[in-house]
Design an enzyme around this catalytic site. Structure first.
Site, short mmCIF file in Angstrom:
data_model
loop_
_atom_site.label_atom_id
_atom_site.label_comp_id
_atom_site.label_asym_id
_atom_site.label_seq_id
_atom_site.Cartn_x
_atom_site.Cartn_y
_atom_site.Cartn_z
N ASP A 140 0.73 -92.96 -64.80
CA ASP A 140 1.54 -93.89 -65.60
C ASP A 140 1.43 -95.33 -65.12
O ASP A 140 1.80 -96.25 -65.83
CB ASP A 140 3.02 -93.51 -65.48
CG ASP A 140 3.40 -92.40 -66.42
OD1 ASP A 140 3.07 -92.50 -67.59
OD2 ASP A 140 4.04 -91.44 -65.94
C1 BGC Z 1 6.56 -93.26 -61.90
C2 BGC Z 1 6.17 -92.50 -63.05
C3 BGC Z 1 6.85 -93.05 -64.28
C4 BGC Z 1 6.51 -94.50 -64.43
C5 BGC Z 1 7.12 -95.13 -65.63
C6 BGC Z 1 6.29 -94.68 -62.15
O1 BGC Z 1 6.74 -95.40 -61.08
O2 BGC Z 1 5.88 -92.75 -60.81
O3 BGC Z 1 6.57 -91.21 -62.77
O4 BGC Z 1 6.41 -92.34 -65.38
O5 BGC Z 1 6.93 -95.14 -63.28
O6 BGC Z 1 8.46 -95.41 -65.50
C1 NOJ Z 2 5.41 -88.75 -63.07
C2 NOJ Z 2 5.38 -88.60 -64.54
O1 NOJ Z 2 6.44 -87.79 -64.94
C3 NOJ Z 2 4.07 -88.01 -64.96
O2 NOJ Z 2 4.03 -87.91 -66.34
C4 NOJ Z 2 2.94 -88.83 -64.43
O3 NOJ Z 2 1.78 -88.21 -64.79
C5 NOJ Z 2 3.03 -89.03 -62.95
N1 NOJ Z 2 4.31 -89.54 -62.62
C6 NOJ Z 2 1.96 -89.95 -62.40
O4 NOJ Z 2 2.19 -91.27 -62.75
#
Ligand code: BGC
Ligand code: NOJ
Length: 820
Positions: A493
């Site tokens: 993400d």
């Molecule tokens: C997190 C992800 C999340 C993204 C968006 C990141 O810091 O690790 O899990 O989806 O932020 O909020």
């Molecule tokens: C947590 C999010 O829930 C997931 O969708 C994502 O792939 C990972 N973080 C890595 O960013």
């Protein structure tokens, strides 16, 4: 250092001191009503949606930590007031934090028991949610171990929430005015906003006659006092306050007299109830809650016998689930995680996706599309009907383009517009979850289910069409190297190659100032090959030769693009940025090698034939392995890069900036198993296995019974410290890695396959696995060091590794596999 121990027979983790490094929590409820409960009774409760239907308030970031909960206080009415230490206390330690003579918290499967003793008064509280009910039971058992009579006061306390948790945390000018309660026959009803559009309310009930109550928080606490020393508890009497606005609470006072050696049970219920809209009030013209429909439920669960019966039902539910797959291996950590805790965590992530934990506020994120699809991967054999329903819900939020809303709200099941779509990996995960469902159940009818797009009726198409569109979504979005465009982000993400955010507070995921026609993802390419292979198999089963051909070709073309633009010489590259420059390549000073493409590309079979898969995995071991797990990339980003986005916003070693992102570790375990290196696969498995890490709880800090999303990487000053426990795709993927690839018990379209890739010092293992209604008793024995397999089914040799589906669909199959 440990703070407790595993009780595997009871399937519990027993915490033996209350001041754990972080609150160690459990979840109660597995259907519609959920609670988070810490080892000191902190946490909160909600019905279906932690934002829109939260019953009790939780202050994240509070000091002291974790000081909002479902609290019981005890007061020794016989003690002298001068004896302040033991005049009153919390049997769960928080919030008074009075030192206890004995303390233990048992987190079990869907229940928690907190037991303590002080001043020879033992208090044991069992918390759980009865199956099928929207309420939680707190069953308190008090025992007087003194040689004389004890006169005690018991207080229950919860702080109600104003229903929309977001509003509750922000809109004080309104919510300080709207709070309303009713108290009737000792039951406290919280009915804020019930006068208008809500048909639901919360209640707190007690099995004993109450000596008093409070519903206005400051009346109970006393002005400028906290939960550590409420004036109502200290003085031993409540003021029967009725809340008008401000902060409504539910506090009840029960007086108890116990003879020497006597025990007594007191039951408290906290619950949620929804009335039919046209029967909200009683009398109908009044503003008084109609309680007629909820009272029978309250009365039922205030009976100790019923509580015990419901508790046994809960245990039976979990026994049944665990019975579906049990293993006996030479390693207790593997057994414990596979037989108990990993399954339990998968159930929690299935239910809650990434919405409510001690790291996810329950406000921001609903059900993730990619998250929930992945959460299903290891879950299928547990509750296939619920998996089926989830798949159809997810597919119904898909867009006609094949794209997906990144998240949807659990209550409405509608896509979340704030976050939107264009996370270009999302749609492909739907194919993997459907494939896993088909392999587990063989129920091909799901592909013909009519499912709408964006929940719009009239747009229905068979599920198979949704899958086709998922593939097409990628094919419609290819970049200059023929690799998939990344969009807002792919699995990572925080790799935001089209965002270019330079203002604080902007969302890295939804702020975009590029048209996104250049940045490409090698990760999505690998995922696409994997998904296209599943589509090929599915189309083959449906007898659709044209589709089979199309998917073979699509996968081949993508594989070629990976080899021409995605291979760096020693490993797979990660992406191309908006300027068309490679990332995850030897050309980069920072972010030279990433874990994700090594895992997913090898899982898609790329490089298995020609040694490049091995090369990629050796590079992982060389550059990314640490004693605490495999980091996401190396070198970490030491400063913020506008063109990379959130990934470089984290200090080095944390989260996506070279943290040990546990979710991606099992992809490497699977890949190592695929190349036949059982020792390496298993070594990685043990590195992040929470039970193994129990011994270093002072470093790891999170719960030793569930996986955390992240462990600080080697660039971090706190290397080895975990964060974001519970809600993570790590749960499902580790389960898949160990059960399907290391133990090798793998559902396929044609039947159950047994293909273990074991560590060399194991001489085998045994398992019982239910599969398509049949009970498989599996015994694997190692005779030599090789990986040739001799399979016997019911005493007769069988070619290959797939057990033919038995005629008798409810019987038992004996499987004996010789490895050597
Ligand atoms: C997190 C992800 C999340 C993204 C968006 C990141 O810091 O690790 O899990 O989806 O932020 O909020
Ligand atoms: C947590 C999010 O829930 C997931 O969708 C994502 O792939 C990972 N973080 C890595 O960013």
């Amino acid at each position: 250092m440990r703070y407790g121990y595993f009780d595997d027979v009871e399937r519990e983790y027993v915490i033996t001191q209350p001041d754990t490094p972080l609150p160690w929590i459990n979840y109660l409820g597995s259907q519609a009503y959920f609670c988070l409960i810490s080892n000191t009774a902190g946490g909160y409760s909600f019905y279906k949606d932690a934002r829109l239907r939260r019953l009790t308030r939780y202050r994240y970031n509070n000091a002291p930590l974790d000081c909002s909960g479902r609290y019981i206080y005890l007061r020794d009415d016989g003690a002298s007031v001068a004896q302040t230490e033991e005049l009153f206390w919390s049997p769960s330690w928080q919030p008074t934090r009075t030192p206890l003579d004995a303390y233990e918290c048992r987190h079990g499967m869907g229940y928690t028991v907190i037991r303590s003793t002080l001043a020879q008064i033992e208090a044991s509280t069992r918390y759980f949610v009865p199956m099928g009910e929207n309420l939680e039971v707190w069953e308190l058992t008090l025992t007087n171990h003194r040689t004389e009579r004890a006169q005690l006061s018991v207080f229950s306390s919860v702080e109600f929430n104003l229903w929309d948790a977001m509003d509750d945390a922000t809109n004080f000018q309104r919510n300080y005015n709207v709070g309303e309660v009713e108290v009737a026959d000792g039951v406290i009803f919280h009915k804020t906003e019930y006068r208008e559009r809500r048909d639901h309310f919360a209640y707190l009930a007690c099995s004993e006659p109450i000596a008093g109550f409070d519903t206005q928080r400051e009346a109970f606490l006393g002005p400028y006092r906290g939960y550590a020393a409420p004036v109502g508890v200290e003085s031993g009497g409540l003021s029967d306050s009725i809340a008008h606005g401000w902060q409504p609470v539910g506090v009840q006072h029960v007086k108890v007299e116990l003879q020497a050696g006597e025990s007594k049970k007191i039951i408290f219920l906290l619950g949620y109830h929804e009335n039919p809209h046209d029967a909200k009030f009683d009398p109908p013209e009044s503003q008084t809650i109609n309680k007629r429909l909820v009272l029978p439920t309250i009365q039922k669960y205030l009976q100790a016998k019923q509580v015990e019966k419901s508790f046994q039902e809960l245990r039976a539910f979990w026994d049944d689930l665990f019975g579906k797959f049990q293993i006996t291996t030479p390693d207790e950590h593997t057994n414990r995680m596979v037989n108990i805790w990993n399954v339990y965590q998968m159930m929690v992530t299935f239910n809650l996706s990434r919405s409510a934990s001690y790291f996810e506020s329950g406000i921001g994120r609903g059900m993730g599309f990619r998250d929930s699809n992945q959460d299903l991967l290891g879950f299928m054999h547990l509750l296939p009907e619920r998996a089926r329903e989830r798949i159809l819900d997810l597919a119904a939020t898909q867009m006609p383009t094949g794209g997906a809303y990144h998240q949807y709200q659990p209550l409405t099941k509608r896509g979340n517009n704030d976050v939107g779509s264009n996370f270009n990996d999302d749609p492909l995960w739907l194919i993997l979850s459907v494939a896993a469902y088909l392999k587990e159940t063989g129920e091909w009818g799901i592909l013909d289910e009519a499912v709408p797009y964006e929940n719009q009726s009239g747009t229905e198409e068979p599920l198979y069409g949704h899958l086709q569109r998922s593939i097409q979504y990628t094919l419609d979005r290819l970049g200059p190297h023929g690799l998939p465009l990344i969009g807002r982000a792919d699995w990572n993400d925080c790799l935001n190659l089209n965002c270019f955010s330079d203002s604080p507070g902007q969302s890295f995921q939804t702020t975009t100032n590029k048209d996104g026609k250049v940045a490409e993802s090698v990760f999505i390419a690998g995922l696409f090959v994997l998904a296209a292979q599943e589509m090929q198999a599915i189309a083959h089963h449906r007898g659709d030769a044209a589709d089979v051909g199309a998917y073979i070709e699509a996968a081949d073309t993508m594989a070629k693009a990976v080899w021409s633009a995605g291979w760096d010489g020693d490993w797979f590259r990660r992406a191309y940025d908006d300027m068309g420059r490679a990332l995850g390549s030897r050309e980069n000073d920072e972010g030279r090698i990433f874990i994700e493409p090594q895992g997913i590309c090898v899982m898609a079979g790329l490089g298995l034939e020609d040694g490049r898969a091995l090369q990629a995995l050796d590079s992982v071991a060389e550059h990314l392995e640490t004693p605490h797990g495999i980091v996401l990339h190396q070198p970490a980003f030491t400063r913020y890069y506008l063109h990379l986005g959130e990934i470089s916003s984290y200090p080095p070693g944390y989260k996506e900036n070279a943290g040990i992102f546990c979710h991606a570790n099992p992809w490497i375990m699977i890949s190592e198993a695929m190349v036949g290196r059982g020792d390496k696969a298993y070594e990685y498995y043990l590195l992040i296995n929470p039970s193994v890490r129990e011994d270093i709880s002072e470093v790891h800090k999170c719960e030793p019974y569930v996986y955390a999303q992240m462990i600080a990487g080697k660039d971090a000053p706190t290397h080895g410290e975990a964060k974001n426990s519970w809600l993570t795709g790590t749960a499902t993927w580790n389960y898949v890695a160990v059960t399907q690839w290391i133990l090798g018990i793998r559902p396929t379209y044609a039947g159950l396959e047994i293909d273990p890739v074991l560590p060399s010092d194991w001489d085998g293992f045994e398992a019982v696995r239910y599969y398509r209604g049949v009970r498989y008793r599996i015994k694997v024995e190692r005779h030599g060091t090789g990986s040739t397999v001799r399979l016997e089914v019911n005493g007769s040799p069988v070619d290959g590794r797939v057990i033919p589906l038995p005629e008798d669909k409810s019987g038992e199959v004996e499987v004996h596999l010789g490895l050597g």
